[in-house]
Design a protein around this motif. Structure first.
Motif, PDB file in Angstrom:
ATOM      1  N   MET A   1      17.115  71.808  99.033  1.00  0.00           N
ATOM      2  CA  MET A   1      18.546  71.828  98.778  1.00  0.00           C
ATOM      3  C   MET A   1      19.250  71.069  99.902  1.00  0.00           C
ATOM      4  O   MET A   1      19.063  71.354 101.063  1.00  0.00           O
ATOM      5  CB  MET A   1      19.042  73.271  98.721  1.00  0.00           C
ATOM      6  N   THR A   2      20.033  70.088  99.556  1.00  0.00           N
ATOM      7  CA  THR A   2      20.745  69.289 100.540  1.00  0.00           C
ATOM      8  C   THR A   2      22.208  69.696 100.573  1.00  0.00           C
ATOM      9  O   THR A   2      22.835  69.862  99.535  1.00  0.00           O
ATOM     10  CB  THR A   2      20.642  67.795 100.194  1.00  0.00           C
ATOM     11  N   SER A   3      22.723  69.852 101.776  1.00  0.00           N
ATOM     12  CA  SER A   3      24.134  70.178 101.944  1.00  0.00           C
ATOM     13  C   SER A   3      24.886  68.922 102.329  1.00  0.00           C
ATOM     14  O   SER A   3      24.355  68.075 103.054  1.00  0.00           O
ATOM     15  CB  SER A   3      24.319  71.222 103.047  1.00  0.00           C
ATOM     16  N   PRO A   4      26.125  68.798 101.872  1.00  0.00           N
ATOM     17  CA  PRO A   4      26.905  67.634 102.284  1.00  0.00           C
ATOM     18  C   PRO A   4      27.231  67.722 103.772  1.00  0.00           C
ATOM     19  O   PRO A   4      27.285  68.818 104.330  1.00  0.00           O
ATOM     20  CB  PRO A   4      28.173  67.749 101.435  1.00  0.00           C
ATOM     21  N   PRO A   5      27.409  66.586 104.429  1.00  0.00           N
ATOM     22  CA  PRO A   5      27.790  66.624 105.847  1.00  0.00           C
ATOM     23  C   PRO A   5      29.115  67.367 106.015  1.00  0.00           C
ATOM     24  O   PRO A   5      29.980  67.314 105.137  1.00  0.00           O
ATOM     25  CB  PRO A   5      27.949  65.154 106.227  1.00  0.00           C
ATOM     26  N   ALA A   6      29.247  68.064 107.108  1.00  0.00           N
ATOM     27  CA  ALA A   6      30.512  68.726 107.438  1.00  0.00           C
ATOM     28  C   ALA A   6      31.328  67.770 108.301  1.00  0.00           C
ATOM     29  O   ALA A   6      30.785  67.064 109.150  1.00  0.00           O
ATOM     30  CB  ALA A   6      30.263  70.025 108.194  1.00  0.00           C
TER      31      ALA A   6
END
Length: 125
Positions: A1-6
């Motif tokens: 699962m990849t999270s978008p950059p903060a």
């Protein structure tokens, strides 16, 4: 699962500055740690703690009145830990161009309700 950059943006005020009128290193580290925490928390969907910060480079001073844009993204995932890279861009108010100002890496660990490491793919209980 990849999270978008903060992406976090902070205006630099005098209480965050040193006697030279630039962002105090300790305050910069706290802001970077916050960006790493947000990124890791989103990915883990639960509590995380910082286990280590690695090589933080301060490449240019950030002056009072400038904005600091912090971009944090996951660089590596392990079983219960992940490495978050944080880059800071100084953005003057006015005609000057934004400039790279700092960068570092933070090792974050997903933890359960007792503070023990837990697998990244397991939601917090």
């Amino acid at each position: 699962m990849t999270s978008p950059p903060a992406v976090l943006v902070e205006m630099i005020f005098p209480e965050q500055a040193n006697h030279y009128g630039t962002l105090f290193g300790g305050a910069a580290l706290a802001l970077m740690a916050r960006a790493a925490f947000v990124t890791a928390s989103r990915r883990c969907r639960g509590p995380v703690v910082m286990a280590r910060s690695e090589r933080v480079d301060f490449t240019t001073p950030i002056r009072i009145g400038e904005m600091l844009e912090l971009r944090a993204e996951i660089l590596r995932e392990g079983r219960s830990s992940l490495t978050v890279g944080v880059e800071g861009i100084a953005q003057p108010i006015g005609p000057e161009a934004p400039r790279p100002a700092l960068q570092g890496q933070f090792e974050m660990v997903a933890v359960d309700a007792h503070g023990r490491p837990r697998p990244l793919d397991q939601t917090s209980a």
